[in-house]
Design an enzyme around this catalytic site. Structure first.
Site, PDB file in Angstrom:
ATOM      1  N   SER A   1       0.801  -1.229   0.000  1.00  0.00           N
ATOM      2  CA  SER A   1       0.000   0.000   0.000  1.00  0.00           C
ATOM      3  C   SER A   1       0.829   1.272   0.000  1.00  0.00           C
ATOM      4  O   SER A   1       0.293   2.359  -0.237  1.00  0.00           O
ATOM      5  CB  SER A   1      -0.945   0.020   1.211  1.00  0.00           C
ATOM      6  OG  SER A   1      -0.211  -0.035   2.418  1.00  0.00           O
TER       7      SER A   1
ATOM      8  N   TYR B   1      14.152  -3.945  16.426  1.00  0.00           N
ATOM      9  CA  TYR B   1      14.015  -3.958  14.968  1.00  0.00           C
ATOM     10  C   TYR B   1      15.212  -4.684  14.344  1.00  0.00           C
ATOM     11  O   TYR B   1      15.052  -5.527  13.448  1.00  0.00           O
ATOM     12  CB  TYR B   1      13.931  -2.531  14.439  1.00  0.00           C
ATOM     13  CG  TYR B   1      13.807  -2.438  12.935  1.00  0.00           C
ATOM     14  CD1 TYR B   1      12.604  -2.736  12.304  1.00  0.00           C
ATOM     15  CD2 TYR B   1      14.889  -2.057  12.146  1.00  0.00           C
ATOM     16  CE1 TYR B   1      12.489  -2.657  10.921  1.00  0.00           C
ATOM     17  CE2 TYR B   1      14.782  -1.973  10.773  1.00  0.00           C
ATOM     18  CZ  TYR B   1      13.581  -2.276  10.160  1.00  0.00           C
ATOM     19  OH  TYR B   1      13.472  -2.201   8.796  1.00  0.00           O
TER      20      TYR B   1
ATOM     21  N   LYS C   1      15.263  -8.128  11.987  1.00  0.00           N
ATOM     22  CA  LYS C   1      15.832  -8.192  10.641  1.00  0.00           C
ATOM     23  C   LYS C   1      16.988  -9.197  10.569  1.00  0.00           C
ATOM     24  O   LYS C   1      17.136  -9.908   9.565  1.00  0.00           O
ATOM     25  CB  LYS C   1      16.295  -6.799  10.195  1.00  0.00           C
ATOM     26  CG  LYS C   1      15.144  -5.868   9.845  1.00  0.00           C
ATOM     27  CD  LYS C   1      14.290  -6.437   8.720  1.00  0.00           C
ATOM     28  CE  LYS C   1      13.153  -5.521   8.327  1.00  0.00           C
ATOM     29  NZ  LYS C   1      12.341  -6.075   7.215  1.00  0.00           N
TER      30      LYS C   1
END
Length: 305
Positions: free
Chosen positions: A13, A151, A155
């Site tokens: 999106s 984060y 990852k």
């Protein structure tokens, strides 16, 4: 005649996902453009017609993934999916000791569980097509940027998953690409504020955290359209199969810094770049004042005794 290609892109999106979807459509692919919000993809559908197939998908929801798999098994010719692009992501830029269980859970559900669950469910369709699986990795997965512990951990986890998946599926004709991504001009920056009780919740600490959040935009990030064009070139170039590909501003530079710079020097440079030393100065002064206060209280107690 060339085979019609079908792709599934998550997080389509906005940002990287949107531009990758658009680039694939330009090149004649049919794309299942998946995201929690499908309205932004309607303009792509208006431009490219029925080759753009918006689908509502929350990758943190296993039921959403399972239901989409069932639809794809019915809709895809010969049950072939030529590309699974795991792009949906959740940012988290907070001090390591400030991250709540809820934030940890949400970050890993989107960044780790979502791609892993998607690969498991869609793997038969990818194997049928001898297709490609792509992950949007991050420099945060290889470099210990301050205020990015959770984060970065998410990852790093998906990087290693991608590498093992590459070894397991390669003999079946499936390519796996981990796009270790540097600066790209997207809206993924974390907007969460510091918790009230954070040890960094004072002006110098807040400035350091904000510097980290604005890291990408201050380093001339690559446009998502340029990133998408290079990435789709990598996907369509079937002769390359390196597992890790570095794309985005500073991606290659950071790769070599991590290989060549002694770790102590790297940490010093990161603390300096992200304006942490003024914050440490305040914290050390507070700690010293606290120690002196405890010492005075102890001395007074001894005198009274």
């Amino acid at each position: 005649m060339s085979e019609t290609k079908y792709a599934l892109v998550t997080g389509a999106s906005s940002g990287i996902g949107y531009e990758v979807t658009k680039e694939l459509l330009r090149r004649g692919w049919y794309v299942y453009a998946c995201a929690r919000r499908t309205h932004p993809m309607e303009e792509l559908r208006a431009e490219f017609g029925d080759r753009c197939i918006p689908r509502k998908l929350d990758v943190s929801n296993q039921n959403d993934i399972t239901q989409l798999k069932l639809k794809l098994e019915q809709e895809l010719p010969d049950q072939k999916l030529h590309l699974l692009y795991n792009n949906a992501g959740q940012s988290c830029s907070l001090p390591a000791i400030d991250v709540s269980e809820e934030i940890i859970d949400n970050t890993f559900r989107v960044n780790v569980y979502g791609p892993i669950n998607s690969c498991r469910e869609f793997a038969p369709l990818i194997i049928n097509a001898k297709g490609t699986i792509v992950f949007t990795g991050s420099l945060a997965g290889i470099c210990p940027f301050p205020f990015g512990a959770v984060y970065s951990a998410s990852k790093a986890a998906i990087h290693q998953y991608a590498r093992v998946l590459h070894g397991e599926l390669g003999p079946l004709g499936v390519r796996v690409i981990n796009m270790i991504t540097g600066g790209v001009a997207t809206d993924i920056a974390d907007k969460k504020t510091l918790p009230e009780g954070s040890i960094f919740n004072f002006p110098e600490g807040i400035k350091a955290v904000e510097t980290r959040k604005k890291m990408s935009e201050k380093n001339q990030p690559m446009s998502p359209a340029d990133y998408a064009r290079e990435t789709v070139n990598d996907i369509e170039n079937g002769s390359i199969d390196p597992v890790d590909i570095y794309r985005g501003t500073m991606a290659t530079v950071v790769k070599w810094l991590m290989l060549l710079i002694p770790y102590a020097l790297l940490e010093w440079g990161l603390r300096k770049k992200f304006k942490l030393y003024p914050a440490y100065s305040v914290l050390n002064k507070r700690q010293l004042q606290s120690q002196r206060q405890r010492q005075r209280l102890l001395e007074n107690t001894i005198k009274h005794d």
